[in-house]
Design a protein around this motif. Structure first.
Motif, PDB file in Angstrom:
ATOM      1  N   PHE A   1       0.833  -1.198   0.000  1.00 44.43           N
ATOM      2  CA  PHE A   1       0.000   0.000   0.000  1.00 44.43           C
ATOM      3  C   PHE A   1       0.868   1.249   0.000  1.00 44.43           C
ATOM      4  N   GLU A   2       1.813   1.325   0.948  1.00 41.38           N
ATOM      5  CA  GLU A   2       2.717   2.476   0.970  1.00 41.38           C
ATOM      6  C   GLU A   2       3.547   2.543  -0.312  1.00 41.38           C
ATOM      7  N   ARG A   3       3.961   1.382  -0.800  1.00 42.53           N
ATOM      8  CA  ARG A   3       4.772   1.346  -2.024  1.00 42.53           C
ATOM      9  C   ARG A   3       4.002   1.958  -3.207  1.00 42.53           C
ATOM     10  N   ASN A   4       2.743   1.606  -3.341  1.00 46.24           N
ATOM     11  CA  ASN A   4       1.949   2.136  -4.456  1.00 46.24           C
ATOM     12  C   ASN A   4       1.713   3.635  -4.320  1.00 46.24           C
ATOM     13  N   ARG A   5       1.523   4.110  -3.099  1.00 46.65           N
ATOM     14  CA  ARG A   5       1.320   5.549  -2.919  1.00 46.65           C
ATOM     15  C   ARG A   5       2.603   6.315  -3.233  1.00 46.65           C
ATOM     16  N   ILE A   6       3.753   5.770  -2.849  1.00 47.94           N
ATOM     17  CA  ILE A   6       5.029   6.420  -3.160  1.00 47.94           C
ATOM     18  C   ILE A   6       5.253   6.434  -4.671  1.00 47.94           C
ATOM     19  N   ARG A   7       4.899   5.351  -5.336  1.00 50.25           N
ATOM     20  CA  ARG A   7       5.029   5.321  -6.795  1.00 50.25           C
ATOM     21  C   ARG A   7       4.115   6.354  -7.446  1.00 50.25           C
ATOM     22  N   ASP A   8       2.911   6.506  -6.924  1.00 50.09           N
ATOM     23  CA  ASP A   8       2.004   7.530  -7.448  1.00 50.09           C
ATOM     24  C   ASP A   8       2.641   8.909  -7.345  1.00 50.09           C
ATOM     25  N   LEU A   9       3.257   9.178  -6.207  1.00 47.39           N
ATOM     26  CA  LEU A   9       3.891  10.482  -6.005  1.00 47.39           C
ATOM     27  C   LEU A   9       5.087  10.661  -6.943  1.00 47.39           C
ATOM     28  N   ALA A  10       5.844   9.579  -7.156  1.00 42.30           N
ATOM     29  CA  ALA A  10       6.999   9.661  -8.053  1.00 42.30           C
ATOM     30  C   ALA A  10       6.554   9.953  -9.488  1.00 42.30           C
ATOM     31  N   ARG A  11       5.422   9.373  -9.899  1.00 41.95           N
ATOM     32  CA  ARG A  11       4.913   9.646 -11.254  1.00 41.95           C
ATOM     33  C   ARG A  11       4.389  11.075 -11.369  1.00 41.95           C
ATOM     34  N   LEU A  12       3.909  11.617 -10.263  1.00 40.05           N
ATOM     35  CA  LEU A  12       3.323  12.949 -10.285  1.00 40.05           C
ATOM     36  C   LEU A  12       4.385  14.049 -10.271  1.00 40.05           C
ATOM     37  N   PHE A  13       5.490  13.805  -9.545  1.00 39.89           N
ATOM     38  CA  PHE A  13       6.516  14.834  -9.371  1.00 39.89           C
ATOM     39  C   PHE A  13       7.852  14.312  -9.899  1.00 39.89           C
ATOM     40  N   ASP A  14       8.178  14.696 -11.116  1.00 40.18           N
ATOM     41  CA  ASP A  14       9.406  14.213 -11.753  1.00 40.18           C
ATOM     42  C   ASP A  14      10.644  14.574 -10.949  1.00 40.18           C
ATOM     43  N   ASP A  15      10.673  15.763 -10.366  1.00 41.34           N
ATOM     44  CA  ASP A  15      11.866  16.193  -9.653  1.00 41.34           C
ATOM     45  C   ASP A  15      12.090  15.426  -8.356  1.00 41.34           C
ATOM     46  N   LEU A  16      11.038  14.841  -7.809  1.00 43.68           N
ATOM     47  CA  LEU A  16      11.155  14.067  -6.571  1.00 43.68           C
ATOM     48  C   LEU A  16      11.256  12.568  -6.827  1.00 43.68           C
ATOM     49  N   ALA A  17      11.068  12.167  -8.079  1.00 42.60           N
ATOM     50  CA  ALA A  17      10.992  10.743  -8.399  1.00 42.60           C
ATOM     51  C   ALA A  17      12.224   9.956  -7.966  1.00 42.60           C
ATOM     52  N   PRO A  18      13.464  10.417  -8.235  1.00 44.76           N
ATOM     53  CA  PRO A  18      14.626   9.610  -7.834  1.00 44.76           C
ATOM     54  C   PRO A  18      14.667   9.333  -6.333  1.00 44.76           C
ATOM     55  N   ALA A  19      14.412  10.343  -5.531  1.00 43.31           N
ATOM     56  CA  ALA A  19      14.455  10.154  -4.080  1.00 43.31           C
ATOM     57  C   ALA A  19      13.320   9.252  -3.608  1.00 43.31           C
ATOM     58  N   LEU A  20      12.130   9.417  -4.184  1.00 46.63           N
ATOM     59  CA  LEU A  20      10.994   8.579  -3.794  1.00 46.63           C
ATOM     60  C   LEU A  20      11.215   7.124  -4.194  1.00 46.63           C
ATOM     61  N   GLU A  21      11.742   6.912  -5.384  1.00 46.28           N
ATOM     62  CA  GLU A  21      11.990   5.544  -5.832  1.00 46.28           C
ATOM     63  C   GLU A  21      13.076   4.868  -5.005  1.00 46.28           C
ATOM     64  N   ALA A  22      14.015   5.643  -4.487  1.00 49.59           N
ATOM     65  CA  ALA A  22      15.045   5.075  -3.619  1.00 49.59           C
ATOM     66  C   ALA A  22      14.450   4.561  -2.311  1.00 49.59           C
ATOM     67  N   VAL A  23      13.373   5.189  -1.857  1.00 52.10           N
ATOM     68  CA  VAL A  23      12.699   4.733  -0.633  1.00 52.10           C
ATOM     69  C   VAL A  23      12.114   3.334  -0.829  1.00 52.10           C
ATOM     70  N   LEU A  24      11.634   3.053  -2.038  1.00 49.39           N
ATOM     71  CA  LEU A  24      11.002   1.764  -2.311  1.00 49.39           C
ATOM     72  C   LEU A  24      11.946   0.602  -2.010  1.00 49.39           C
ATOM     73  N   GLU A  25      13.228   0.790  -2.266  1.00 42.03           N
ATOM     74  CA  GLU A  25      14.207  -0.273  -2.045  1.00 42.03           C
ATOM     75  C   GLU A  25      14.447  -0.545  -0.562  1.00 42.03           C
ATOM     76  N   ARG A  26      14.046   0.387   0.273  1.00 43.46           N
ATOM     77  CA  ARG A  26      14.281   0.252   1.721  1.00 43.46           C
ATOM     78  C   ARG A  26      13.060  -0.276   2.472  1.00 43.46           C
ATOM     79  N   LEU A  27      11.938  -0.423   1.780  1.00 47.35           N
ATOM     80  CA  LEU A  27      10.715  -0.866   2.445  1.00 47.35           C
ATOM     81  C   LEU A  27      10.817  -2.320   2.899  1.00 47.35           C
TER      82      LEU A  27
END
Length: 526
Positions: free
Chosen positions: A398-424
């Protein structure tokens, strides 16, 4: 001899009668109808719900604006609560339907009140004009309707026809999930129409009304226990039906040991073999390790925690972030660029545990003035999560999908948000593979696991404020809400988030303490 007049029938009476004639009969004689029954009375309860916190989860704070945008020239008739108000509402409806008046485009009557000569009453959601008569709609802030909606529309149509109105078409107004809100209160296009003409013929309303009147005047119908006793919130008279309670109480198996805990197929086999619950099932008959663990915990009356789980937790790097998201989906979108029922995050809570045992609490909660909260949500989250340490969540998908949604919405934040996914790290998967507590009763929901690992932590909000976190947040966004109530709602939400992350911390600590085979300790280690 005086004539006995029974209260008028409305669509809620029809709903009860269709479910259970006894429920209909009892309701008509209960304190609920101590005064003459009004169709508007039921409508008033629904309208109260429309602006309540609970309904706001479904409808959203923009619910009134949405309907008015579809019918900008509508005549709105307030729901009547007394006989005098009903009489005024009926007169207002008839005035709005004056035949000498040419209805402009965008006109409708919202809440039209009608009473037929056979003592049936209706408060119709939407009446508007067609080329050959009136168009009648049942409004649902949902994507689909159900059988009761068709019943209600058929009932309203019958009342309207008996009042001499020419009804051209009957339908449902449902939310169109393809609608994207452009902002500025522009909700035209939110609703889609579903024609009910093909199914209305299967509703013999006149015969139903005759049967309802006969039932109302007759003796109390016998109890007929079944699924209708618990559907749609349950019957208010269940406790008065001995047939519904006594036999069930005598034969009910242990709910914490129900056979379905090991799956419906196995439950069917065990029931055929004479078992009523899992207390009598032999462990060796179970091939699935997870099922054996659950049955062992049930039969010994204590939780089972496999010792190898400790190594999984011990391997997690510090700082350890216990993370929970709260989200909401409005039927009527509130923020520009969003769709009906789109899952939108409004709160995150995170406890950050350091290797030395120090724990800091952090959080974000959207407010009524901030508009679309997603960018602020993402920025504040990244600041707390930083770039180091494990991020613990429960059902982390659930958290993973919401973070992915945010990464798709904000290109400038995508790298940092996607890095969080690897730590979940998903504590649900760890728990499911190594733990079971009898109080879970086969459920792996967050509420169930919290009852097991943190029984003293309540995840239920104060019902005097709101029935759910989503309801509390939606209510906090209502315009004109007083500052004190808004602050109470926000404080309750923040406390709720902190309790959720406390459960995550306790779960991780409990699993880590499994080293050496020691018994599970469900106390808070911090």
């Amino acid at each position: 001899m005086s004539m006995v007049l029974y209260p008028l029938l409305n669509h809620d009476d029809l709903r009860r009668w269709r479910a259970c004639s006894r429920r209909f009969w009892l309701y008509r004689r209960s304190e609920h109808v101590a005064t003459p029954k009004l169709a508007g009375r039921e409508a008033r309860a629904e309208d109260r719900a429309d602006v309540s916190a609970e309904a706001a989860v479904v409808h959203g704070p923009g619910v009134d604006a949405a309907l008015r945008a579809s019918y900008p020239l509508a005549d709105i008739i307030p729901p009547p609560t007394t006989q005098a108000e009903w009489t005024r509402a009926l007169r207002q409806t008839l005035h709005c339907l004056d035949g000498d008046r040419v209805a402009p485009e965008g006109w409708a009557i919202l809440g039209a009140c009608l009473t037929s000569e056979d003592r049936a009453q209706a408060r119709i959601d939407v009446l508007t004009c067609g080329e050959r008569g009136l168009r009648l709609f049942k409004l649902r802030y949902a994507t689909v309707g159900d059988e009761s909606d068709v019943d209600t529309a058929a009932f309203w149509t019958d009342v309207a026809a008996r009042c001499g109105l020419r009804v051209q078409s009957v339908g449902l107004l449902l939310v169109d999930t393809d609608f994207i809100y452009p902002g500025h209160g522009c909700y035209a296009g939110l609703f889609r129409e579903v024609d009910l003409a093909p199914v209305l013929g299967s509703r013999p309303v006149a015969a139903w009304l005759d049967a309802m009147r006969s039932c109302d005047r007759g003796p109390q119908p016998p109890a007929t226990p079944g699924t209708h006793c618990t559907q749609n919130g349950g019957c208010e008279f269940t406790q008065q039906c001995a047939a519904c309670t006594v036999s069930a109480a005598e034969t009910a198996p242990d709910p914490l040991a129900k056979l379905e805990i090991v799956g419906h197929d196995l439950a069917t086999e065990f029931r055929a073999a004479g078992h009523t619950d899992l207390h009598s099932v032999a462990l060796q008959t179970l091939d699935n390790t997870r099922h054996r663990r659950a049955v062992r915990a049930i039969q010994q009356g204590a939780p089972v925690l496999e010792t190898e789980v400790a190594a999984l937790i011990q391997a997690l790097p510090y700082p350890r972030h216990s993370l929970r998201f709260d989200t909401i989906g409005f039927a009527v979108p509130l923020w520009a660029g969003t769709r009906p029922y789109q899952v939108l995050p409004f709160q995150w809570t995170c406890d950050v545990l350091q290797a030395d045992g120090h724990c800091a609490q952090h959080g974000f909660l959207a407010d009524a003035q901030g508009g679309d909260p997603r960018r602020a949500f993402a920025l504040s989250l990244l600041q707390v999560l930083d770039s180091r340490g494990a991020v613990l969540a429960y059902n982390a998908g659930f958290e993973r999908n919401r973070i992915r949604d945010l990464a798709r919405l904000f290109d400038d934040l995508a790298p940092a948000l996607e890095a969080v996914l690897e730590r979940l790290v998903d504590l649900f998967q760890i728990a499911r593979g190594h733990y079971y507590h009898p109080v879970m009763a086969g459920s792996w929901s967050f509420k169930s696991i919290s009852r097991a690992v943190a029984p003293d932590v309540t995840l239920v909000l104060d019902e005097s404020l709101a029935p759910s976190p989503q309801a509390a947040f939606a209510h906090s966004l209502q315009r004109g809400l007083d500052a004190q109530t808004r602050q109470q709602l926000r404080a309750a939400l923040q406390t709720h988030g902190q309790r959720q992350t406390e459960v995550l911390r306790r779960m991780a600590a409990l699993f880590e303490a499994a080293a050496g085979g020691q018994a599970p300790d469900h106390r808070d280690p911090h």
